[in-house]
Design an enzyme around this catalytic site. Structure first.
Site, PDB file in Angstrom:
ATOM      1  N   GLN A 136      39.056  41.468  44.119  1.00 25.00           N
ATOM      2  CA  GLN A 136      37.750  41.809  43.584  1.00 25.00           C
ATOM      3  C   GLN A 136      36.969  40.538  43.288  1.00 25.00           C
ATOM      4  OE1 GLN A 136      37.773  42.842  39.513  1.00 25.00           O
ATOM      5  NE2 GLN A 136      36.059  44.263  39.630  1.00 25.00           N
ATOM      6  N   GLY A 137      35.872  40.346  43.984  1.00 25.52           N
ATOM      7  CA  GLY A 137      35.067  39.138  43.793  1.00 25.52           C
ATOM      8  C   GLY A 137      33.826  39.416  42.972  1.00 25.52           C
ATOM      9  N   SER A 139      33.480  37.908  39.243  1.00 28.15           N
ATOM     10  CA  SER A 139      33.189  36.769  38.377  1.00 28.15           C
ATOM     11  C   SER A 139      32.839  35.516  39.164  1.00 28.15           C
ATOM     12  CB  SER A 139      34.396  36.450  37.493  1.00 28.15           C
ATOM     13  OG  SER A 139      34.796  37.604  36.806  1.00 28.15           O
ATOM     14  N   SER A 171      41.822  37.413  41.486  1.00 27.87           N
ATOM     15  CA  SER A 171      43.254  37.690  41.571  1.00 27.87           C
ATOM     16  C   SER A 171      43.606  38.123  42.984  1.00 27.87           C
ATOM     17  CB  SER A 171      43.651  38.818  40.616  1.00 27.87           C
ATOM     18  OG  SER A 171      43.271  38.497  39.296  1.00 27.87           O
ATOM     19  N   GLU A 254      38.405  50.086  36.318  1.00 25.88           N
ATOM     20  CA  GLU A 254      39.331  48.982  36.081  1.00 25.88           C
ATOM     21  C   GLU A 254      39.876  49.038  34.655  1.00 25.88           C
ATOM     22  OE1 GLU A 254      37.586  45.062  36.376  1.00 25.88           O
ATOM     23  OE2 GLU A 254      39.547  44.075  36.379  1.00 25.88           O
ATOM     24  N   GLU A 385      35.683  40.721  23.179  1.00 28.04           N
ATOM     25  CA  GLU A 385      34.345  40.673  22.574  1.00 28.04           C
ATOM     26  C   GLU A 385      33.402  41.593  23.349  1.00 28.04           C
ATOM     27  OE1 GLU A 385      36.199  38.010  23.189  1.00 28.04           O
ATOM     28  OE2 GLU A 385      36.454  37.067  21.230  1.00 28.04           O
TER      29      GLU A 385
HETATM   30  C1  LIG Z   1      44.153  36.665  34.619  1.00 27.60           C
HETATM   31  C2  LIG Z   1      42.737  36.949  34.992  1.00 27.60           C
HETATM   32  C3  LIG Z   1      42.473  37.628  36.170  1.00 27.60           C
HETATM   33  C4  LIG Z   1      41.157  37.864  36.549  1.00 27.60           C
HETATM   34  N1  LIG Z   1      40.947  38.494  37.746  1.00 27.60           N
HETATM   35  C5  LIG Z   1      39.660  38.667  38.181  1.00 27.60           C
HETATM   36  C6  LIG Z   1      39.396  39.225  39.456  1.00 27.60           C
HETATM   37  O1  LIG Z   1      40.312  39.569  40.201  1.00 27.60           O
HETATM   38  N2  LIG Z   1      38.110  39.344  39.854  1.00 27.60           N
HETATM   39  C7  LIG Z   1      37.065  38.981  39.056  1.00 27.60           C
HETATM   40  O2  LIG Z   1      35.927  39.142  39.470  1.00 27.60           O
HETATM   41  N3  LIG Z   1      37.277  38.440  37.838  1.00 27.60           N
HETATM   42  C8  LIG Z   1      38.553  38.267  37.377  1.00 27.60           C
HETATM   43  N4  LIG Z   1      38.782  37.700  36.133  1.00 27.60           N
HETATM   44  C9  LIG Z   1      37.643  37.175  35.374  1.00 27.60           C
HETATM   45  C10 LIG Z   1      37.312  37.887  34.077  1.00 27.60           C
HETATM   46  O3  LIG Z   1      36.694  39.096  34.317  1.00 27.60           O
HETATM   47  C11 LIG Z   1      36.435  36.921  33.256  1.00 27.60           C
HETATM   48  O4  LIG Z   1      37.223  35.804  32.924  1.00 27.60           O
HETATM   49  C12 LIG Z   1      35.910  37.540  32.001  1.00 27.60           C
HETATM   50  O5  LIG Z   1      35.002  38.535  32.286  1.00 27.60           O
HETATM   51  C13 LIG Z   1      35.259  36.490  31.075  1.00 27.60           C
HETATM   52  O6  LIG Z   1      34.311  35.731  31.744  1.00 27.60           O
HETATM   53  P1  LIG Z   1      34.327  34.150  31.642  1.00 27.60           P
HETATM   54  O7  LIG Z   1      35.677  33.694  31.997  1.00 27.60           O
HETATM   55  O8  LIG Z   1      33.199  33.625  32.421  1.00 27.60           O
HETATM   56  O9  LIG Z   1      34.107  33.842  30.119  1.00 27.60           O
HETATM   57  P2  LIG Z   1      32.649  33.782  29.310  1.00 27.60           P
HETATM   58  O10 LIG Z   1      31.880  34.901  29.775  1.00 27.60           O
HETATM   59  O11 LIG Z   1      32.177  32.404  29.541  1.00 27.60           O
HETATM   60  O12 LIG Z   1      33.151  33.981  27.874  1.00 27.60           O
HETATM   61  C14 LIG Z   1      33.532  32.927  27.010  1.00 27.60           C
HETATM   62  C15 LIG Z   1      33.700  33.494  25.622  1.00 27.60           C
HETATM   63  O13 LIG Z   1      32.452  33.978  25.145  1.00 27.60           O
HETATM   64  C16 LIG Z   1      32.562  35.310  24.719  1.00 27.60           C
HETATM   65  N5  LIG Z   1      31.315  36.018  24.914  1.00 27.60           N
HETATM   66  C17 LIG Z   1      30.550  36.050  26.028  1.00 27.60           C
HETATM   67  N6  LIG Z   1      29.475  36.855  25.824  1.00 27.60           N
HETATM   68  C18 LIG Z   1      29.575  37.335  24.573  1.00 27.60           C
HETATM   69  C19 LIG Z   1      28.770  38.222  23.786  1.00 27.60           C
HETATM   70  N7  LIG Z   1      27.668  38.769  24.251  1.00 27.60           N
HETATM   71  N8  LIG Z   1      29.183  38.500  22.530  1.00 27.60           N
HETATM   72  C20 LIG Z   1      30.319  37.950  22.044  1.00 27.60           C
HETATM   73  N9  LIG Z   1      31.112  37.109  22.735  1.00 27.60           N
HETATM   74  C21 LIG Z   1      30.745  36.813  23.997  1.00 27.60           C
HETATM   75  C22 LIG Z   1      33.691  35.859  25.548  1.00 27.60           C
HETATM   76  O14 LIG Z   1      34.258  36.997  24.942  1.00 27.60           O
HETATM   77  C23 LIG Z   1      34.647  34.682  25.579  1.00 27.60           C
HETATM   78  O15 LIG Z   1      35.394  34.648  24.421  1.00 27.60           O
HETATM   79  C24 LIG Z   1      40.085  37.457  35.724  1.00 27.60           C
HETATM   80  C25 LIG Z   1      40.362  36.792  34.532  1.00 27.60           C
HETATM   81  C26 LIG Z   1      41.673  36.531  34.160  1.00 27.60           C
HETATM   82  C27 LIG Z   1      41.922  35.813  32.877  1.00 27.60           C
END
Ligand SMILES: Cc1cc2nc3c(=O)[nH]c(=O)nc-3n(C[C@H](O)[C@H](O)[C@H](O)COP(=O)(O)OP(=O)(O)OC[C@H]3O[C@@H](n4cnc5c(N)ncnc54)[C@H](O)[C@@H]3O)c2cc1C
Lengths: 406, 365
Positions: A136-137, A139, A171, A254, A385
Site C-alpha cells: 500500500q503506497g 504515506s 510494507s 485497514e 493521536e
Molecule cells: C511498521 C509500519 C508500517 C507501515 N506500513 C505502511 C504501508 O504499508 N503503507 C503506507 O502507506 N504507510 C505505512 N506506514 C506509515 C504510517 O501510516 C505512518 O507512519 C503514520 O500514518 C504516521 O505518519 P508519519 O510517520 O508521517 O508521522 P507524522 O504524521 O509526522 O506524525 C508525527 C507525530 O505527530 C502526531 N500528529 C500528527 N498530526 C497530529 C494531530 N493532528 N494531532 C495530534 N497529533 C498529531 C502523530 O500522532 C505522531 O505522533 C507504516 C508505518 C509503520 C510504523
C-alpha cells in the site's frame, strides 16, 4: 493451557459442517506443534515469507482465504455466523497469517466496494491465491498523519497516467507484485479533492524500491520511488479525483483488520506463561497479587476487544466499509498490544535486557524483540493521536480542532 | 541535612560546572555511530579510548562518600557526570569503577587505576539486595570462593572482582578476587543496548577478605545505594536527551500545515515526559546529597520513580517521531534501548518498594 470454550451460537447444520471443515483443515495443515509456546516459527525473513506464501496457498486450495468475499471471486459469500466461526477457529489454533493478509483485509475489500468489473475479475482471485502480493503506497515523507498532503503526481497522458513521486514506510514493497497508490491528479483542486487511487504493477519501468531497516533490525518496509511510471487508465480505482473517499474507506478496512484480536490473545497467553515461569524470591510472579492485578486487567480488555473487533471485522470483510467507530477498536487493540509487550519487560526484570543469541535470553530474546516491534503498533495504520482525533470528531461529534483539515 | 542556602548554591554551581565539562568532553570523544557499532555486535571498538580520556580527567578517582566541599568530586558530581554519559549514550565503566573503588577505599585498601568491580547480580531474582549465594571456604589460611554471578556490567573488562559470600557458619563477608586466575570463568551476555555485561562463575577461587559481618553489610549497602543513584542519574540523562530530541522534532515537523508541537496531544505528552524527568532528577540529587541509611532510603525512592517513569520517556518520545522513529537509521531507538537496559538491570521493584514503605513507616513513627 486450557483454551477458551467455543463460541456459543445457535448453529445450523450447515454452520456445524463448516466448523468441522475448518477444524479438519487446521488439523491437517498446521505444522506439528504450531501454536504452542515452544513452537519456533521460521526465524529469518526469507523463510518467514516462504512459510506465509505456502500457508496462503493451502488456505486458497481449501477455499478458506476470505470466506465473506463473493463466490465469483473465490470467496463463499459467507454470512456473519460463519465468519465468526472462522475467526474463532483460526484464533483458537493461532493460525498463521497468509502472505497477503493486509491485501485481504483492506485492498480486496476496497476493490470489491469501488473497483470496476475488470478489476474485480482480474485482481480479487489473484489476491486470494497469493499469485499477486500487494503493498500500500499511501504515506510519503511529508504526508503521514496528514495523508491528504501527498505530493506524488499522476498526470493523464493518452490512455495512461504517469506517476512521479515518493512513498515511504511501504510494507512488503520489496516482495510485492502490485501496489495500491494514492496520488494527486488535480493539483489545483483543494487538498482533499484532487486525489485518485491506482493499482500499479510493481514491474513497470521507473519504480525503485529501497528497503528500510526497522528498530528490530528487520527490513519489512521500504521507500518506493516512482519516476514517470506509466499506469493504464483501467487501473484507476473508482472515479478520477474521488480518491480521498476511497482511500478513507481503505483506511477503515485497514483499521478493522488491525483490530483482529488473535495477536493480543496470543500475547496474553505469553504473559501468563512468563508470569508462571519467572520467579522472584523463589515464588512465581504469577502468585504475586500485583502481577495478578495487571494480568486480570489485560485479560478483561482482551475479552472486551474480542467482541468489539468481531463486529468491526464482520462488517468489513463483507465489503461494507465500517464507520469511524472502527478507530476505537484499532486504538484500543494496538495500545493494549503495546502495553502487554511493555509489561513483559517489567515481568522479565534483568532478563528483559538479554537479546537473542545471549546466554540466558528468555524465549530466544523474544521479550525485548517484541518490545521493539510493538513501538510501531501505535503508529502504523494511523497513529493513536490520529485515531483519537477521528473518534473525537467523527464519533463524539466534537468541534474540529483548528487546522486539522478533514 | 541542614545546610544553608549559600552552601547549596555553591554546590549547585560546582555541579553545573562538572556537568558542562563532562558534556563538552563527551561531545568531543564519543558519537552515536560508535555506539551503533557496539549494538551491531562489533564490540567496543571506540570505547577504550573514551575510558582513557575519562581517566585522564580523573573521573575514576571520584570519592562518592566524600563530603561535598570545594574541589572534591562527591556523589553529586558523580551523578552529574553519569547524567551526561546517559545523554551521550556513552558506554563507560565509570559507575562500576567508582563503586568498586569506593568499597576498597572504605576498607582502607585503595589502589589506583585498576578496574575492580562489584559482582553482585545473580540469576535467581530476589528482593533482598544484600543476598548472595556465593560461598566462601577457609583453606590454607586464606579463603576460596565458589558461586555464580550474573548481569555484571563490565565484568569481563574488570581486573579484579569484589564478591559478597557467606561462610559455612553463615558469616557474611566481602572478598576480592583476581579476575584472571584459575577457577574464574567469564562469559559475555548480550544486552539490548550493546553495552558490556558478563556472567561470572567462580570455582574454588583464591579470595582475599576485605570486610566481614556488619561492616561488610554496611559497605555493601552503601555501595549498592551509590550504584543505584548513579544508574538512575544515567537514566535521567538518557530520558532527558530523548525528550529533547522529540521536542526539537515537534517544533519542526509539519502536519496539517502546522508544526506537530502545536497540537495539544503532542504538547501534553511532552509535558508529562518532562515531569517524569524532573521528578527522577530531583530524587537522584536528593539521594546523592544524603549519606548512610538516609541515602539508602532515598536511593530506593529514586529507583522506584525511575522504574515507574523513565523508560516511558523514550517510548513517548519515539511516538512523537511517527514512522521515522521506528527505523534503525534514526537515533531515538538507541535511547529506548539504553533506557530499557538500564531499567531492567536497576534491581527488583519489590525490593525498592519495601525500602520506601519501611522508610515511610519510620519517618511517621
Ligand atoms: C511498521 C509500519 C508500517 C507501515 N506500513 C505502511 C504501508 O504499508 N503503507 C503506507 O502507506 N504507510 C505505512 N506506514 C506509515 C504510517 O501510516 C505512518 O507512519 C503514520 O500514518 C504516521 O505518519 P508519519 O510517520 O508521517 O508521522 P507524522 O504524521 O509526522 O506524525 C508525527 C507525530 O505527530 C502526531 N500528529 C500528527 N498530526 C497530529 C494531530 N493532528 N494531532 C495530534 N497529533 C498529531 C502523530 O500522532 C505522531 O505522533 C507504516 C508505518 C509503520 C510504523
Amino acid at each position: 493451557m486450557k483454551r477458551r470454550a467455543d463460541l456459543e451460537l445457535h448453529l445450523t447444520h450447515e454452520d456445524e459442517a463448516f466448523r468441522a471443515e475448518v477444524r479438519a483443515f487446521l488439523d491437517e495443515c498446521l505444522p506439528a506443534g504450531w501454536g504452542t509456546l515452544e513452537y519456533e516459527g521460521p526465524r529469518d525473513e526469507a523463510s518467514r515469507v516462504e512459510f506465509q506464501r505456502e500457508w496462503q496457498r493451502r488456505l486458497f486450495e481449501a477455499g478458506l482465504v476470505a470466506i465473506a468475499w463473493p463466490k465469483e471471486y473465490g470467496g463463499r459469500d459467507a454470512g456473519f455466523v460463519q465468519q465468526m466461526i472462522y475467526d474463532s477457529e483460526m484464533a483458537r489454533r493461532r493460525a498463521p497469517d497468509p502472505i497477503n493478509r493486509s491485501a485481504i483485509a483492506y485492498i480486496g475489500p476496497t476493490i470489491i466496494q469501488w473497483g470496476s468489473d475488470w478489476q474485480k475479475g482480474h485482481f480479487l482471485p489473484r489476491i486470494l491465491s497469493g499469485d499477486d502480493v500487494w503493498c500500500q503506497g499511501f504515506s510519503e515523507p511529508g504526508a503521514g498523519s496528514d495523508l491528504a498532503a501527498i505530493r506524488t503526481r499522476a498526470v493523464l497522458d493518452g490512455d495512461e497516467f504517469v506517476l512521479t513521486g515518493q512513498k515511504v514506510w511501504t510494507s512488503k514493497a520489496h516482495l510485492a507484485d502490485w501496489c495500491y497508490v494514492l496520488a494527486r491528479t488535480d493539483p489545483s483542486a483543494p487538498k482533499h479533492e484532487g486525489l485518485s487511487c491506482f493499482l500499479v504493477d510493481m514491474r513497470t519501468p521507473g519504480i525503485t524500491v529501497r528497503p528500510l531497516r526497522q528498530i528490530s533490525g528487520r527490513s519489512e518496509f521500504n521507500e518506493v520511488f516512482f519516476d514517470e511510471v506509466r499506469v493504464p487508465r483501467r487501473c484507476l480505482v473508482g472515479e478520477q479525483n474521488a480518491g480521498w473517499r476511497i482511500a478513507n474507506s481503505t483506511l477503515r478496512y485497514e483499521r478493522a483488520g488491525l483490530s483482529r484480536t488473535s495477536r493480543i490473545e496470543r500475547r496474553l497467553e505469553i504473559l501468563v506463561a512468563l508470569a508462571r515461569e519467572i520467579t522472584v524470591d523463589e515464588k512465581p510472579r504469577w502468585e504475586d497479587p500485583i502481577v495478578r492485578e495487571h494480568l486480570a486487567r489485560f485479560a478483561v480488555r482482551v475479552e472486551a476487544l474480542r467482541n468489539l473487533a468481531a463486529r468491526a471485522n464482520a462488517a468489513s470483510l463483507r465489503g461494507a466499509s465500517p464507520g469511524p467507530e472502527v478507530s476505537i477498536a484499532k486504538l484500543l487493540t494496538s495500545e493494549l498490544d503495546q502495553a502487554m509487550a511493555d509489561y513483559a519487560m517489567d515481568l522479565a526484570g534483568p532478563y528483559a535486557a538479554l537479546v537473542r543469541g545471549s546466554p540466558h535470553a528468555l524465549k530466544g530474546g523474544n521479550v525485548p524483540l517484541s518490545y521493539l516491534i510493538m513501538r510501531a503498533a501505535t503508529i502504523g495504520g494511523g497513529t493513536s493521536e490520529i485515531q483519537r482525533n477521528v473518534i473525537a470528531e467523527r464519533v463524539l461529534g466534537l468541534p474540529r480542532s483548528s487546522g486539522t483539515g478533514k | 541535612m541542614t545546610r544553608n542556602l549559600e552552601e547549596l548554591a555553591g554546590a549547585e554551581e560546582r555541579r553545573i560546572a562538572v556537568r558542562e565539562a563532562a558534556a563538552d568532553f563527551l561531545r568531543r570523544e564519543w558519537s552515536l555511530s560508535s555506539l551503533r557499532a557496539c549494538i551491531e555486535g562489533d564490540g567496543l571498538a571506540d570505547a577504550p579510548a573514551l575510558w582513557e580520556g575519562m581517566r585522564r580527567l580523573g573521573w575514576h578517582e571520584i570519592d562518592p562518600f566524600a563530603a561535598e566541599s570545594e574541589g572534591s568530586l562527591g556523589a553529586t558530581q558523580l551523578c552529574a557526570i553519569a547524567e551526561e554519559t546517559g545523554r551521550a549514550l556513552a558506554p563507560t565503566p565509570l559507575v562500576p569503577c567508582v563503586v568498586g573503588r569506593a568499597i576498597l577505599r572504605g576498607t582502607q585498601m585503595a589502589r589506583f587505576s585498576e578496574l575492580a568491580i562489584l559482582a553482585h547480580g545473580e540469576g535467581e531474582r530476589t528482593s533482598d539486595r544484600l543476598r548472595t549465594s556465593a560461598v566462601a571456604v577457609e583453606a590454607d589460611g586464606g579463603f576460596r570462593l565458589t558461586g555464580e554471578k550474573r548481569f555484571v556490567p563490565y565484568g569481563r573488562e574488570a581486573e579484579r572482582l569484589i564478591v559478597g559470600a557467606t561462610t559455612r557458619d553463615g558469616a557474611f563477608g566481602l572478598y576480592e578476587v583476581e579476575a584472571e586466575t584459575t577457577g574464574v570463568d567469564r562469559r559475555a551476555l548480550r544486552l539490548l543496548d550493546g553495552s558490556p555485561c558478563a556472567e561470572i562463575r567462580l570455582r574454588d577461587v583464591d579470595a582475599k577478605p576485605i570486610a566481614r559481618d556488619d561492616e561488610a553489610r554496611r559497605v555493601l549497602r552503601d555501595a549498592l545505594s551509590l550504584e543505584t543513584i548513579a544508574r538512575c542519574a544515567e537514566l535521567v540523562g538518557v530520558a532527558d536527551r530523548a525528550l529533547e530530541l522529540a521536542v526539537e522534532y515537534a517544533k519542526t515537523r509539519v502536519a496539517f500545515d502546522r508544526p506537530i508541537g502545536s497540537f495539544q496531544a503532542i504538547q501534553h505528552r511532552l509535558v508529562n515526559l518532562r515531569a517524569h524527568v524532573e521528578v527522577a532528577r530531583a530524587l537522584c540529587q536528593g539521594a546523592a546529597r544524603a549519606s548512610g541509611e538516609e541515602r539508602s532510603a532515598l536511593a530506593s525512592m529514586a529507583a522506584f520513580a525511575a522504574l515507574d517513569d523513565l523508560r516511558k520517556v523514550p517510548e513517548g518520545a519515539l511516538q512523537v517521531f511517527g514512522g521515522i522513529g521506528t527505523t534503525w537509521e534514526h537515533d531515538i531507538h538507541l535511547f529506548l534501548r539504553r533506557a530499557a537496559t538500564l531499567t531492567a538491570l536497576l534491581g527488583e521493584r519489590s525490593g525498592f518498594r519495601e525500602d520506601v514503605v519501611r522508610h515511610l513507616e519510620e519517618t511517621l513513627a
